[in-house]
Design a protein around this motif. Structure first.
Motif, short mmCIF file in Angstrom:
data_model
loop_
_atom_site.label_atom_id
_atom_site.label_comp_id
_atom_site.label_asym_id
_atom_site.label_seq_id
_atom_site.Cartn_x
_atom_site.Cartn_y
_atom_site.Cartn_z
N ALA A 36 0.83 -1.21 0.00
CA ALA A 36 0.00 0.00 0.00
C ALA A 36 0.86 1.25 0.00
CB ALA A 36 -0.93 -0.01 1.22
N ASP A 37 1.94 1.23 0.76
CA ASP A 37 2.83 2.40 0.82
C ASP A 37 3.47 2.67 -0.54
OD1 ASP A 37 2.26 2.80 3.46
OD2 ASP A 37 4.19 2.08 4.24
N GLN A 97 2.25 2.09 -3.47
CA GLN A 97 1.25 2.68 -4.35
C GLN A 97 1.05 4.16 -4.06
OE1 GLN A 97 -2.30 0.24 -3.94
NE2 GLN A 97 -1.81 -0.83 -5.84
N ARG A 98 1.11 4.52 -2.77
CA ARG A 98 0.84 5.91 -2.37
C ARG A 98 2.09 6.76 -2.26
NH1 ARG A 98 -2.32 3.13 1.69
NH2 ARG A 98 -0.63 3.61 3.14
N GLU A 112 4.08 6.56 0.26
CA GLU A 112 4.11 6.94 1.67
C GLU A 112 4.87 5.91 2.49
OE1 GLU A 112 0.06 7.51 2.84
OE2 GLU A 112 -0.24 9.23 1.51
N THR A 144 4.24 3.94 6.23
CA THR A 144 3.52 3.70 7.47
C THR A 144 4.52 3.47 8.59
OG1 THR A 144 1.66 2.72 6.28
CG2 THR A 144 1.86 2.18 8.63
N VAL A 152 6.48 9.89 4.56
CA VAL A 152 6.71 9.71 3.12
C VAL A 152 8.18 9.42 2.89
CG1 VAL A 152 4.80 11.17 2.36
CG2 VAL A 152 7.05 12.19 2.73
N HIS A 171 9.20 11.20 -2.82
CA HIS A 171 7.95 11.96 -2.66
C HIS A 171 8.26 13.45 -2.55
CE1 HIS A 171 4.07 13.27 -1.11
NE2 HIS A 171 3.59 12.06 -1.35
#
Length: 230
Positions: free
Chosen positions: A53-54, A56-57, A59, A61, A152, A156
């Motif tokens: 998920a990170d 993809q974004r 970011e 966690t 991030v 980024h």
């Protein structure tokens, strides 16, 4: 002028990341914790899910949040995920700072450069500061910009904005130094900074000829002096 410096592969030899078995062992040693036998498998699943998920974004966690989610999904009892994170990264060694690189950093700092550590890491700021302090170079950094604090990772845009803010200098007056072209050269240049790549193997064929390349951070003071003379 300011220097934004990567950590692993630049100032230090990369250290290990904690595996699920180590995390489980550390957590079981915490007061009041109750960690079931299936925790390690759940932690692995959570970590894989979070990483995907990170990515993809763009970011990151926090490790403490991964621990909290694994505890929730496994039925573990854990009072303070942040304290658990500090305990894990106390048990798992941080990267080993290169002595030659540390001497170069000291020279650059003492010459009047503003120096900012700018790196991706799972480790909380307190752990990274302890590593710098143990190596005798914590005073060389005016600020730390860490993905574990920002949420991030490079490349980024928020990461580079935080670097500019931390230095207090215009982007054009910041030299970003690191060993990963996409994160430490292309990303900073896209956001108005200058960059130098550290590459023991020499200049990558696809790298812009205008970008400086050095084999080791120890070469940076002489490289900057040569630029000044030119």
């Amino acid at each position: 002028m300011a220097l934004a410096l990567d950590f692993g592969g630049t100032l230090a030899r990369p250290g290990p990341n904690p595996d699920a078995a180590t995390v489980t062992e550390v957590l079981r040693g915490l007061p009041g914790a109750s960690i079931p036998d299936g925790f390690a498998a759940v932690f692995d699943q959570v970590a894989r899910r979070v990483r995907a998920a990170d990515r993809q974004r763009g970011e990151q966690t926090a490790f403490a949040e991964q621990v909290r989610l694994a505890a929730l999904e496994s039925g573990a009892v854990l009072d303070d995920p942040a304290a658990a994170t500090r305990a894990v990264f106390t048990a798992v060694p941080d990267a080993e700072i290169d002595a030659r690189a540390a001497r170069a950093l000291r020279e650059l700092h003492d010459s009047g450069l503003i120096c900012v550590l700018a790196c991706d890491t799972q480790r909380p700021e307190s752990v990274r500061r302890r590593t710098l302090r143990d190596a005798g170079i914590s005073d060389c950094f005016d600020a730390l910009v860490l993905s574990s604090t920002l949420g991030v990772r490079k490349p980024h845009p928020r990461f580079y904005a935080a670097v500019v803010e931390a230095t207090g200098c215009p982007a054009a007056e910041i030299l970003f130094v690191g060993d990963t072209p996409a994160k430490d050269v292309i990303g900073p240049r896209t956001h108005g900074m200058r960059a130098v790549l550290i590459s023991a193997e020499g200049r990558p064929a696809e790298l812009d000829p205008a970008i400086g390349v050095i084999a080791h951070l120890a070469e940076l003071p002489a490289y900057l002096e040569s630029l000044h003379e030119r």
